[in-house]
Design a protein around this motif. Structure first.
Motif, PDB file in Angstrom:
ATOM      1  N   LYS A  47       0.695  -1.567   0.193  1.00  0.00           N
ATOM      2  CA  LYS A  47       0.040   0.339  -0.055  1.00  0.00           C
ATOM      3  C   LYS A  47       1.211   1.556  -0.127  1.00  0.00           C
ATOM      4  CE  LYS A  47      -0.839   0.909   5.146  1.00  0.00           C
ATOM      5  NZ  LYS A  47      -1.945   1.446   6.054  1.00  0.00           N
ATOM      6  N   ASP A  48       1.727   1.166   0.530  1.00  0.00           N
ATOM      7  CA  ASP A  48       3.084   2.392   0.739  1.00  0.00           C
ATOM      8  C   ASP A  48       3.501   2.468  -0.975  1.00  0.00           C
ATOM      9  OD1 ASP A  48       4.399   4.025   0.468  1.00  0.00           O
ATOM     10  OD2 ASP A  48       5.657   3.396   2.823  1.00  0.00           O
ATOM     11  N   LEU A  49       3.574   3.267  -1.977  1.00  0.00           N
ATOM     12  CA  LEU A  49       3.543   2.886  -3.145  1.00  0.00           C
ATOM     13  C   LEU A  49       5.599   3.552  -3.623  1.00  0.00           C
ATOM     14  CD1 LEU A  49       1.266   5.192  -5.405  1.00  0.00           C
ATOM     15  CD2 LEU A  49       1.725   2.820  -4.900  1.00  0.00           C
ATOM     16  N   LYS A  50       5.689   4.223  -1.788  1.00  0.00           N
ATOM     17  CA  LYS A  50       7.347   4.692  -1.690  1.00  0.00           C
ATOM     18  C   LYS A  50       7.986   3.283  -1.685  1.00  0.00           C
ATOM     19  CE  LYS A  50       6.479   9.051  -0.243  1.00  0.00           C
ATOM     20  NZ  LYS A  50       6.669   9.704   0.723  1.00  0.00           N
ATOM     21  N   LYS A  51       7.364   2.077  -0.959  1.00  0.00           N
ATOM     22  CA  LYS A  51       8.160   0.896  -1.195  1.00  0.00           C
ATOM     23  C   LYS A  51       8.040  -0.249  -1.930  1.00  0.00           C
ATOM     24  CE  LYS A  51       7.412   0.667   3.910  1.00  0.00           C
ATOM     25  NZ  LYS A  51       7.799   0.350   4.958  1.00  0.00           N
TER      26      LYS A  51
END
Length: 179
Positions: A47-51
């Protein structure tokens, strides 16, 4: 002789256009993996696009990819945009989240005029989590893009599977550290 070549070329082009119209405009690519970690550990990486930079294969292929983020972190409305000579330019936006169960996003490649919807679904199964990645869409009426839809599984299926395998390595390592 030139007239015969022109007629032959036109006939071949017409054949490919007609076949393109007959091919479906819709596509769906699905890949699945079992991960020996609970859904909450996996889902925070989804859910964290940065990850996604840690497990998405596109980032591995182009370490110089320019990525920008906007919107609320790890929530509906978060967007990532990227520019890459080798992977193309695109935009991804989170459109729905069911915590630890389902993640839905839209994906657009403006240079190619193609987009899709993606879903990652997580299901607990006998101490493991089954992660299913769907990518689906409709390329519209252009008969040439119907060929893209027809070959989409071959074009991105391996990328989805490799991404899931990378996600598995990260989630299982994190789970092992917590035990």
């Amino acid at each position: 002789m030139l007239k015969k070549m022109a007629i032959g070329t036109a006939a071949i082009l017409l054949f490919f256009v007609v076949v393109g119209w007959l091919l479906p405009s819709e596509f769906k690519v699905v890949r699945t993996i079992r991960i020996e970690a609970p859904a909450d550990i996996i889902f925070k990486h989804v859910k964290d696009l940065k990850k996604w930079q840690h497990w998405g294969v596109w980032f591995e292929r182009d370490p110089d990819m320019q990525v920008a983020y906007a919107g609320p972190d790890s929530s509906v409305g978060m967007k990532s945009t990227w520019q890459s000579e080798s992977q193309g330019n695109g935009e991804m936006e989170i459109v729905a989240i069911e915590e630890n169960q389902r993640f839905i996003y839209t994906l657009v490649f403006p240079d190619m005029g193609v987009g899709s919807t993606g879903e990652l679904t997580l299901r607990d199964k006998e101490g493991e989590t089954v992660v299913i990645w769907h990518d689906y869409g409709d390329v519209g009426a252009n008969p040439l893009l119907h060929y893209v839809a027809f070959f989409m599984d071959r074009m991105i299926g391996e990328d989805l599977q490799m991404g899931l395998e990378n996600l598995k390595v990260i989630a299982e390592a994190e789970f092992q550290q917590k035990q």
